[in-house]
Design a protein around this motif. Structure first.
Motif, PDB file in Angstrom:
ATOM      1  N   LEU A  20     -18.829  14.724 -39.057  1.00 52.18           N
ATOM      2  CA  LEU A  20     -19.444  13.829 -38.085  1.00 52.18           C
ATOM      3  C   LEU A  20     -19.904  14.984 -36.907  1.00 52.18           C
ATOM      4  CD1 LEU A  20     -17.358  10.889 -37.575  1.00 52.18           C
ATOM      5  CD2 LEU A  20     -19.632  10.872 -37.978  1.00 52.18           C
ATOM      6  N   SER A  21     -19.243  16.081 -36.765  1.00 49.70           N
ATOM      7  CA  SER A  21     -19.371  16.951 -35.502  1.00 49.70           C
ATOM      8  C   SER A  21     -19.452  18.578 -36.131  1.00 49.70           C
ATOM      9  CB  SER A  21     -18.305  16.864 -34.809  1.00 49.70           C
ATOM     10  OG  SER A  21     -18.405  17.854 -33.887  1.00 49.70           O
ATOM     11  N   PRO A  22     -20.495  19.057 -35.461  1.00 51.44           N
ATOM     12  CA  PRO A  22     -20.560  20.839 -35.924  1.00 51.44           C
ATOM     13  C   PRO A  22     -19.152  21.457 -35.510  1.00 51.44           C
ATOM     14  CG  PRO A  22     -21.914  20.154 -33.948  1.00 51.44           C
ATOM     15  CD  PRO A  22     -21.517  18.802 -34.494  1.00 51.44           C
ATOM     16  N   ASP A  23     -18.333  20.820 -34.736  1.00 46.92           N
ATOM     17  CA  ASP A  23     -17.167  21.442 -34.498  1.00 46.92           C
ATOM     18  C   ASP A  23     -16.300  21.439 -35.769  1.00 46.92           C
ATOM     19  OD1 ASP A  23     -17.784  21.181 -31.994  1.00 46.92           O
ATOM     20  OD2 ASP A  23     -16.188  19.657 -31.370  1.00 46.92           O
ATOM     21  N   GLN A  24     -16.447  20.866 -36.734  1.00 46.03           N
ATOM     22  CA  GLN A  24     -15.683  20.881 -38.078  1.00 46.03           C
ATOM     23  C   GLN A  24     -16.063  21.883 -38.790  1.00 46.03           C
ATOM     24  OE1 GLN A  24     -16.678  16.771 -39.185  1.00 46.03           O
ATOM     25  NE2 GLN A  24     -14.557  15.795 -38.146  1.00 46.03           N
ATOM     26  N   ILE A  25     -17.361  22.630 -38.522  1.00 51.36           N
ATOM     27  CA  ILE A  25     -17.591  23.800 -39.418  1.00 51.36           C
ATOM     28  C   ILE A  25     -17.194  25.020 -38.676  1.00 51.36           C
ATOM     29  CG2 ILE A  25     -19.825  24.958 -40.185  1.00 51.36           C
ATOM     30  CD1 ILE A  25     -21.418  22.241 -39.781  1.00 51.36           C
ATOM     31  N   ILE A  26     -16.078  25.422 -39.286  1.00 50.87           N
ATOM     32  CA  ILE A  26     -15.537  26.607 -38.584  1.00 50.87           C
ATOM     33  C   ILE A  26     -15.715  27.791 -39.239  1.00 50.87           C
ATOM     34  CG2 ILE A  26     -13.275  27.564 -37.811  1.00 50.87           C
ATOM     35  CD1 ILE A  26     -12.330  24.561 -37.621  1.00 50.87           C
ATOM     36  N   PHE A  27     -16.142  28.938 -38.541  1.00 55.58           N
ATOM     37  CA  PHE A  27     -16.486  30.197 -39.008  1.00 55.58           C
ATOM     38  C   PHE A  27     -15.335  31.110 -39.176  1.00 55.58           C
ATOM     39  CE2 PHE A  27     -20.948  28.757 -37.309  1.00 55.58           C
ATOM     40  CZ  PHE A  27     -21.451  28.424 -38.831  1.00 55.58           C
ATOM     41  N   TRP A  28     -14.838  31.035 -38.225  1.00 58.56           N
ATOM     42  CA  TRP A  28     -13.402  32.073 -37.863  1.00 58.56           C
ATOM     43  C   TRP A  28     -12.651  31.422 -37.005  1.00 58.56           C
ATOM     44  CZ3 TRP A  28     -11.888  34.326 -33.375  1.00 58.56           C
ATOM     45  CH2 TRP A  28     -10.973  35.442 -33.683  1.00 58.56           C
ATOM     46  N   GLN A  29     -11.167  31.487 -37.010  1.00 60.60           N
ATOM     47  CA  GLN A  29     -10.307  31.129 -36.361  1.00 60.60           C
ATOM     48  C   GLN A  29      -9.133  31.785 -36.420  1.00 60.60           C
ATOM     49  OE1 GLN A  29      -8.783  27.078 -37.681  1.00 60.60           O
ATOM     50  NE2 GLN A  29      -8.048  26.903 -35.768  1.00 60.60           N
ATOM     51  N   PHE A  30      -8.385  32.040 -34.944  1.00 64.61           N
ATOM     52  CA  PHE A  30      -7.230  32.900 -35.116  1.00 64.61           C
ATOM     53  C   PHE A  30      -6.160  32.161 -33.869  1.00 64.61           C
ATOM     54  CE2 PHE A  30      -4.993  36.028 -32.546  1.00 64.61           C
ATOM     55  CZ  PHE A  30      -4.361  36.753 -33.791  1.00 64.61           C
ATOM     56  N   GLY A  31      -5.583  31.367 -34.615  1.00 61.30           N
ATOM     57  CA  GLY A  31      -4.704  30.487 -33.482  1.00 61.30           C
ATOM     58  C   GLY A  31      -5.502  29.234 -32.910  1.00 61.30           C
ATOM     59  N   PHE A  32      -5.084  29.311 -31.775  1.00 65.24           N
ATOM     60  CA  PHE A  32      -6.174  28.503 -30.894  1.00 65.24           C
ATOM     61  C   PHE A  32      -7.248  28.548 -30.764  1.00 65.24           C
ATOM     62  CE2 PHE A  32      -7.407  26.704 -26.698  1.00 65.24           C
ATOM     63  CZ  PHE A  32      -6.997  25.307 -26.915  1.00 65.24           C
ATOM     64  N   PHE A  33      -7.698  30.049 -30.721  1.00 65.78           N
ATOM     65  CA  PHE A  33      -9.219  30.469 -30.792  1.00 65.78           C
ATOM     66  C   PHE A  33      -9.846  30.131 -31.959  1.00 65.78           C
ATOM     67  CE2 PHE A  33      -6.584  32.902 -27.968  1.00 65.78           C
ATOM     68  CZ  PHE A  33      -7.511  32.663 -26.625  1.00 65.78           C
ATOM     69  N   LYS A  34     -11.152  29.806 -32.043  1.00 66.93           N
ATOM     70  CA  LYS A  34     -11.889  29.423 -33.275  1.00 66.93           C
ATOM     71  C   LYS A  34     -13.478  29.737 -32.933  1.00 66.93           C
ATOM     72  CE  LYS A  34     -10.284  24.965 -33.015  1.00 66.93           C
ATOM     73  NZ  LYS A  34     -10.037  23.898 -33.519  1.00 66.93           N
ATOM     74  N   LEU A  35     -14.112  30.024 -33.865  1.00 68.25           N
ATOM     75  CA  LEU A  35     -15.576  30.215 -33.729  1.00 68.25           C
ATOM     76  C   LEU A  35     -16.243  29.043 -34.526  1.00 68.25           C
ATOM     77  CD1 LEU A  35     -17.139  32.034 -32.020  1.00 68.25           C
ATOM     78  CD2 LEU A  35     -17.527  33.557 -34.287  1.00 68.25           C
ATOM     79  N   ASN A  36     -16.507  27.735 -34.021  1.00 67.25           N
ATOM     80  CA  ASN A  36     -17.127  26.902 -35.009  1.00 67.25           C
ATOM     81  C   ASN A  36     -18.736  27.040 -34.705  1.00 67.25           C
ATOM     82  OD1 ASN A  36     -17.475  25.586 -32.375  1.00 67.25           O
ATOM     83  ND2 ASN A  36     -15.632  24.408 -32.562  1.00 67.25           N
ATOM     84  N   ALA A  37     -19.282  25.986 -35.501  1.00 65.71           N
ATOM     85  CA  ALA A  37     -20.738  25.984 -35.550  1.00 65.71           C
ATOM     86  C   ALA A  37     -21.427  25.490 -34.071  1.00 65.71           C
ATOM     87  CB  ALA A  37     -21.436  24.921 -36.611  1.00 65.71           C
ATOM     88  N   THR A  38     -20.585  24.757 -33.463  1.00 59.92           N
ATOM     89  CA  THR A  38     -21.002  24.225 -32.075  1.00 59.92           C
ATOM     90  C   THR A  38     -21.122  25.379 -31.128  1.00 59.92           C
ATOM     91  OG1 THR A  38     -19.715  22.315 -32.351  1.00 59.92           O
ATOM     92  CG2 THR A  38     -20.522  22.837 -30.009  1.00 59.92           C
ATOM     93  N   ILE A  39     -20.167  26.279 -31.133  1.00 64.60           N
ATOM     94  CA  ILE A  39     -20.155  27.498 -29.935  1.00 64.60           C
ATOM     95  C   ILE A  39     -21.339  28.361 -30.613  1.00 64.60           C
ATOM     96  CG2 ILE A  39     -18.830  29.353 -29.360  1.00 64.60           C
ATOM     97  CD1 ILE A  39     -16.385  27.740 -29.644  1.00 64.60           C
ATOM     98  N   VAL A  40     -21.388  28.669 -31.994  1.00 68.84           N
ATOM     99  CA  VAL A  40     -22.240  29.661 -32.472  1.00 68.84           C
ATOM    100  C   VAL A  40     -23.910  29.073 -32.228  1.00 68.84           C
ATOM    101  CG1 VAL A  40     -23.332  30.575 -34.736  1.00 68.84           C
ATOM    102  CG2 VAL A  40     -20.811  30.630 -34.300  1.00 68.84           C
ATOM    103  N   TYR A  41     -24.165  27.833 -32.475  1.00 70.38           N
ATOM    104  CA  TYR A  41     -25.449  27.327 -32.222  1.00 70.38           C
ATOM    105  C   TYR A  41     -25.890  27.418 -30.827  1.00 70.38           C
ATOM    106  CZ  TYR A  41     -25.930  26.141 -37.094  1.00 70.38           C
ATOM    107  OH  TYR A  41     -26.041  26.170 -38.508  1.00 70.38           O
ATOM    108  N   THR A  42     -24.632  27.155 -29.915  1.00 68.53           N
ATOM    109  CA  THR A  42     -24.882  27.277 -28.434  1.00 68.53           C
ATOM    110  C   THR A  42     -25.302  28.527 -27.959  1.00 68.53           C
ATOM    111  OG1 THR A  42     -23.264  25.439 -28.209  1.00 68.53           O
ATOM    112  CG2 THR A  42     -24.009  26.897 -26.290  1.00 68.53           C
ATOM    113  N   TRP A  43     -24.538  29.478 -28.895  1.00 68.59           N
ATOM    114  CA  TRP A  43     -24.840  30.908 -28.249  1.00 68.59           C
ATOM    115  C   TRP A  43     -26.123  31.181 -28.766  1.00 68.59           C
ATOM    116  CZ3 TRP A  43     -20.215  34.054 -30.108  1.00 68.59           C
ATOM    117  CH2 TRP A  43     -18.715  33.612 -29.307  1.00 68.59           C
ATOM    118  N   GLY A  44     -26.773  30.811 -29.891  1.00 68.01           N
ATOM    119  CA  GLY A  44     -28.080  30.863 -30.401  1.00 68.01           C
ATOM    120  C   GLY A  44     -29.175  30.394 -29.459  1.00 68.01           C
ATOM    121  N   LEU A  45     -28.962  29.101 -28.977  1.00 70.24           N
ATOM    122  CA  LEU A  45     -29.981  28.351 -28.009  1.00 70.24           C
ATOM    123  C   LEU A  45     -29.871  29.498 -26.814  1.00 70.24           C
ATOM    124  CD1 LEU A  45     -28.770  24.486 -28.096  1.00 70.24           C
ATOM    125  CD2 LEU A  45     -31.299  25.736 -29.073  1.00 70.24           C
ATOM    126  N   MET A  46     -28.672  29.910 -26.378  1.00 67.76           N
ATOM    127  CA  MET A  46     -28.599  30.352 -25.153  1.00 67.76           C
ATOM    128  C   MET A  46     -29.473  31.972 -25.318  1.00 67.76           C
ATOM    129  SD  MET A  46     -24.525  30.100 -24.022  1.00 67.76           S
ATOM    130  CE  MET A  46     -24.402  31.207 -22.993  1.00 67.76           C
TER     131      MET A  46
END
Lengths: 274, 231
Positions: free
Chosen positions: B3-29
């Motif tokens: 349902l959400s791009p949050d669920q697509i996780i590229f990299w995770q380290f404990g609490f920190f993660k790099l999901n599609a939402t953040i990556v696409y946001t960076w791309g847009l930025m």
């Protein structure tokens, strides 16, 4: 759970960074450029307004100058017209004056000429009369003019009335100087002797007589003594001839003078119409 | 199916993660910042200017005018925040035409983050404009008894902001995904175009509501906005 709190925090940070970046690279430069352009346009419009005002001022000044120039031109034209009119009147007066002077001069010249003509005519007439008389006398009476003149003079002397004769005797006798006989021509010895004899006879005493030739006597003879004179000449005849010639000339001048005033009035009317 | 791009996780380290939402946001930025930088690098202050500069000027002056029309007298002070809200949501929707792209606004985390930003910005701008006491006194109007209702209103409208945007964006991609499996030809394209339109409308609604909230807080309020428009 649809919300991932780490993502929420990350997105908040991302969003704030994006706000700062866009402010730095988008909004600020764009708004600065727009402001600069607006200022430039405003400056240009202000400049254009100033130029327009200046142009309007210059236009007004030029119009004012034009009006002044027109006024001055009209004034000058009026002045010139007045000056021309005055000059014209002055010139016309001068021309009239000159004309009247010339006319007067012409009249004087005419008068002189007439006088000279008269003189010449008299002189010529005298000479002609003498010549005719002399020739006539020689042809008809077989005598000379001088003889007849002398004879007529002596006759006149003899035919003086008593009063005149007494008066003349008184004067001639009182005269210390010799009696003077003046003639236009040279007398012959016989003529001189006859004259001397007649005078002595008339006076009743011997009196010295002196003879003198005077060409201005006009074919005449005169006896002069002590301011009194007995004379005969053809001067009176010539005077009457002169009078008749004068009348003839006056008649002719009269006709000319009648024509001239008419011509003068015509020239006056032309001058007025100009 | 997610349902959400949050669920697509590229990299995770404990609490920190790099999901599609953040990556696409960076791309847009990156796209937004780099394109802005490229265009504004050689800005012309003369009457002659490039087409791209013209486009950016139209967008910026359009947002500025919109803010002014809503009632904020100094739009340039709010332009960075409200303009970025609009541009981010609009670009997130616009990039749905790129295959494989998931709009970050389709994640409730993103829309919640944006709504939280608005939730915090409204009192900040209000306090800056009117002072602390005057701003909080507005919660007691028209009478003290209205205080809880005013506070509930503040929270509920923030929630509404987040969920409205999330719902619209998520539904768009979800409908597209479903249609691709049902009718893989033609129809998904039409729906995609419709999705673009919906995305633009949502971007406008999100930013204009944020503007209205800030305008309401910034002005000396005699009465709080009684209700918000539901979309």
């Amino acid at each position: 759970m649809l919300i991932d709190w780490f993502t929420v925090v990350a997105q908040i940070i991302n969003f704030l960074i994006l706000v700062w970046l866009l402010k730095r690279f988008l909004y600020k430069p764009i708004l600065t450029a727009i402001d600069a352009r607006e200022q430039r346009i405003a400056a240009k419009l202000a400049d254009a307004d100033a130029k327009k005002m200046e142009a309007q001022k210059e236009r007004d000044a030029f119009q004012q100058k034009n009006e002044d120039f027109d006024k001055q031109r009209i004034e000058r034209m009026n002045q010139v017209a007045e000056a021309v009119s005055a000059e014209r009147a002055q010139l016309l007066d001068a021309a009239r004056q000159e004309s009247s002077d010339l006319r007067a001069q012409l009249q004087v010249t005419l008068k002189n000429e007439r006088h000279n003509l008269n003189e010449a005519l008299s002189h010529r007439a005298r000479e002609e009369v003498f010549a005719i008389a002399r020739k006539t006398l020689i042809d008809l009476a077989d005598t000379t003019l001088e003889d007849r003149v002398t004879a007529v003079f002596l006759d006149r002397l003899r035919e003086l009335d008593d009063g005149e004769m007494a008066d003349l005797k008184l004067v001639f006798k009182a005269s210390v100087d010799p009696l003077l006989i003046r003639t236009a021509f040279t007398l012959s010895t016989e003529q001189c002797a006859a004259i001397e004899t007649t005078i002595n006879g008339v006076l009743g005493e011997e009196k010295a007589v002196k003879f003198e030739t005077a060409p201005d006597l006009i074919s005449g003879i005169e006896l002069v003594a002590n301011g009194r004179k007995v004379a005969w000449s053809i001067a009176s005849y010539l005077a009457s001839l002169e009078e008749s010639i004068d009348e003839l000339l006056k008649d002719r001048d009269g006709i000319q003078l009648e024509v001239k005033p008419k011509a003068k009035t015509e020239s006056d009317s032309q001058a007025k119409s100009e | 199916m997610h349902l959400s791009p949050d669920q697509i996780i590229f990299w995770q380290f404990g609490f920190f993660k790099l999901n599609a939402t953040i990556v696409y946001t960076w791309g847009l930025m990156l796209v937004l910042v780099i394109s802005s930088r490229l265009i504004t690098r050689r800005l012309s202050t003369k009457l002659q200017r490039s087409r791209w500069q013209n486009l950016l000027e139209i967008i910026v002056t359009g947002i500025n005018q919109q803010i002014r029309e809503v009632g904020l007298n100094d739009p340039q002070k709010h332009l960075s925040f409200l303009g970025t809200l609009f541009l981010f949501v609009a670009m997130a929707s616009l990039f749905t035409i790129v295959p494989g792209y998931e709009p970050p606004t389709g994640s409730l985390s993103t829309t919640a983050a944006l709504a939280i930003c608005v939730f915090v910005a409204v009192p900040l701008f209000g306090i800056e404009e009117n002072g602390l006491s005057k701003y909080f006194q507005a919660y007691l109007k028209p009478m003290v008894i209205m205080l809880p209702f005013n506070i509930i209103s503040e929270i509920s409208r923030t929630l509404a902001l987040a969920i409205r945007l999330f719902g619209n964006m998520m539904s768009g991609t979800l409908i597209l995904a479903i249609l691709l499996t049902v009718t893989p030809f033609i129809f998904p394209i039409v729906m995609n175009a419709l999705g673009l339109l919906t995305g633009m409308v949502q971007a406008y609604i999100f930013s204009i509501l944020a503007t209205v909230y800030i305008a309401a807080a910034s002005q000396a309020r005699q009465s709080r906005p009684s209700s918000e428009t539901k979309h």
